[in-house]
Design a protein around this motif. Sequence first.
Motif, PDB file in Angstrom:
ATOM      1  N   ARG A 269      37.703  32.073  33.351  1.00  0.00           N
ATOM      2  CA  ARG A 269      39.138  32.392  33.352  1.00  0.00           C
ATOM      3  C   ARG A 269      39.969  31.246  32.773  1.00  0.00           C
ATOM      4  N   TRP A 272      39.700  31.466  29.038  1.00  0.00           N
ATOM      5  CA  TRP A 272      40.503  32.602  28.546  1.00  0.00           C
ATOM      6  C   TRP A 272      41.984  32.225  28.527  1.00  0.00           C
ATOM      7  N   GLU A 273      42.471  31.722  29.668  1.00  0.00           N
ATOM      8  CA  GLU A 273      43.915  31.486  29.810  1.00  0.00           C
ATOM      9  C   GLU A 273      44.400  30.320  28.966  1.00  0.00           C
ATOM     10  N   LYS A 276      42.848  31.044  24.965  1.00  0.00           N
ATOM     11  CA  LYS A 276      43.155  32.376  24.415  1.00  0.00           C
ATOM     12  C   LYS A 276      41.986  32.957  23.624  1.00  0.00           C
ATOM     13  N   LEU A 316      35.853  42.887  34.771  1.00  0.00           N
ATOM     14  CA  LEU A 316      36.010  41.435  34.709  1.00  0.00           C
ATOM     15  C   LEU A 316      35.804  40.843  36.103  1.00  0.00           C
ATOM     16  N   TRP A 318      37.334  38.825  37.883  1.00  0.00           N
ATOM     17  CA  TRP A 318      38.491  38.701  38.776  1.00  0.00           C
ATOM     18  C   TRP A 318      39.120  40.051  39.113  1.00  0.00           C
ATOM     19  N   ASN A 319      38.546  41.147  38.618  1.00  0.00           N
ATOM     20  CA  ASN A 319      39.069  42.468  38.982  1.00  0.00           C
ATOM     21  C   ASN A 319      38.157  43.190  39.951  1.00  0.00           C
TER      22      ASN A 319
ATOM     23  N   VAL B 111      52.051  33.168  36.031  1.00  0.00           N
ATOM     24  CA  VAL B 111      51.452  32.332  34.994  1.00  0.00           C
ATOM     25  C   VAL B 111      52.548  31.710  34.117  1.00  0.00           C
ATOM     26  N   VAL B 311      48.987  36.295  28.900  1.00  0.00           N
ATOM     27  CA  VAL B 311      48.741  37.564  29.563  1.00  0.00           C
ATOM     28  C   VAL B 311      48.428  37.295  31.026  1.00  0.00           C
ATOM     29  N   ASP B 312      48.903  38.163  31.887  1.00  0.00           N
ATOM     30  CA  ASP B 312      48.502  38.077  33.283  1.00  0.00           C
ATOM     31  C   ASP B 312      47.165  38.797  33.427  1.00  0.00           C
ATOM     32  N   LEU B 313      46.100  38.027  33.579  1.00  0.00           N
ATOM     33  CA  LEU B 313      44.754  38.619  33.587  1.00  0.00           C
ATOM     34  C   LEU B 313      44.501  39.498  34.809  1.00  0.00           C
ATOM     35  N   ASP B 314      45.405  39.425  35.791  1.00  0.00           N
ATOM     36  CA  ASP B 314      45.270  40.305  36.951  1.00  0.00           C
ATOM     37  C   ASP B 314      45.957  41.650  36.736  1.00  0.00           C
TER      38      ASP B 314
END
Lengths: 320, 320
Positions: A269, A272-273, A276, A316, A318-319, B111, B311-314
């Motif tokens: 994560r 990713w964050e 990007k 994913l 975190w989901n 974020v 992006v908010d990955l959640d």
Amino acid sequence: MVEIGKPLDLAAIRAGHERIRPYIHRTPVLTSERLNDASSVRLFFKCENFQKVGAFKARGATNAIFALDDATAQRGVATHSSGNHGAAVARAAKLRGIPAHIVMPSSSATVKIRAIESYGAQIVFCEPTEEAREAKCTEVIKKTGATLIHSFENEDVIAGQGTAALELLEDVPDLDLVMCPVGGGGLLSGTAVAAKSMQPNIKVIAVEPANADDAAQSFRAGRRLVTEKKFTIADGLRTNVGEPNFEIIQRYVDDIVTVSEEAIALAMRAIWETMKIIIEPSAAVPYASIFDHIIDVRGKRVGIILTGGNVDLDALPWNR
Amino acid sequence: MVEIGKPLDLAAIRAGHERIRPYIHRTPVLTSERLNDASSVRLFFKCENFQKVGAFKARGATNAIFALDDATAQRGVATHSSGNHGAAVARAAKLRGIPAHIVMPSSSATVKIRAIESYGAQIVFCEPTEEAREAKCTEVIKKTGATLIHSFENEDVIAGQGTAALELLEDVPDLDLVMCPVGGGGLLSGTAVAAKSMQPNIKVIAVEPANADDAAQSFRAGRRLVTEKKFTIADGLRTNVGEPNFEIIQRYVDDIVTVSEEAIALAMRAIWETMKIIIEPSAAVPYASIFDHIIDVRGKRVGIILTGGNVDLDALPWNR
């Protein structure tokens, strides 16, 4: 197989690099000030998530398939792979204009099945066990005369995977350390030969999910152990390390450390964050060891091979 | 504000580029064979998702803040922004060593709040309405003497945003068409001036969510309309187009088309899965018009500005 008395060397990796050059991307090396500052380190990410088929596996499979003589190649190739290697074999076979048979568990992610189908390969489904895969693959080979392209126990595959580290060290010559994950050990053995041959003083450290730590256990024991695996989100790394791979690993690799599932998900994560870019869980495993303070890299220049970017966006970590 | 009688020109964009060069990334232009083949087109994606603060907004804010004279700058800067522009102002102010006050709705994504805090800016929360934001920002400016850095109705901001197209056309000079999304119109007006000045024959087409289509409606009406907006996942594009921006758009832009929410989500996912890069919904809007056959670009060379990657990955569109 890596033959005894003919150990893999840098010349084979360079020859492989020439062979596959028209068919693969020279992937970029990316950096992130934010990730550097967070760990007081200089990280150089070799982005094999941008590679053809979305993973470094394109290198090894392409090298092995283009190394075949014409008569052998015409009979086709076969492999058992739940994912990226299967796609890589399918694509390389299409490029060479020969048949490919890909044995994969019926439980494989849809995105991976679609990718293989898009290259026109023949998919042969099997039960999701190691034994079923190998049995089905042997059956296909007997029936068709195809050549097995094993995903890691194959000298040309190992040499091909080593080309990622070759390019990384060409682009960033003064690394203190190169890191990659270890599953079957194809990437790790190729990386270790390339890195240590190009820079004898460089360290090579592999990282493995604690839930599938056979390579780490084997490395400490000094002999190849087949261990029981728990579930890991790093699905590319569930495999037991291969025999020829372990020989090379024992000789060239400095250490193998392990990381938790939570650290893998958080590291993925973070990449990713911050960067990007989309990487798969297996690709986050080396950075997880830095992120989670498993190894101390402060002040070092560290190359990390981001192995791939094929992720099921509906599942994913975190989901869950 | 763009002053009457002094229209923005390429010289201002080039001067802005020189000014901000030390503080921003020259972002890469990426291509994808797979996406090209899918639409019989040659796409060149300018990756502002890799830009500082994760969006092109770093360009305009940095240009506006470094263009201030010292005395003015010392009194600080202020803006109201729910996201990327706020982070961009905060970062540029930190780089210049001056205070920044960022007015943002209390409903903003975590974020984005964290990003702004990390640059040491003062966050001032307000109710999530346009009026509340502007009122709070005016109040802050009156109290502190700070200068307003508006996110699009500001000549230096527009010139800064235009540097993305400047770089794109330096890297890929022979484009038939440049595309970007339109919200307030800062990026679009800067892009249009840069592109048409560098290549008079180039087409500039903007794309807007159908649920927030004030710019498209205004463009057809020939006068700036303030319309009611429905919800759009492209949260950067909910704003009404600005006055000076619309003047430039009328003069330089060839067309504004609209896309559905579904097309935006599918286009975003296609770019994630194929290119392995993270873009925010707003960034997917131009490609959505190609993906969904809203415009015909067959055989063309098309530059697309991917505006950002925050992006908010959640809360991904496909996990709702």
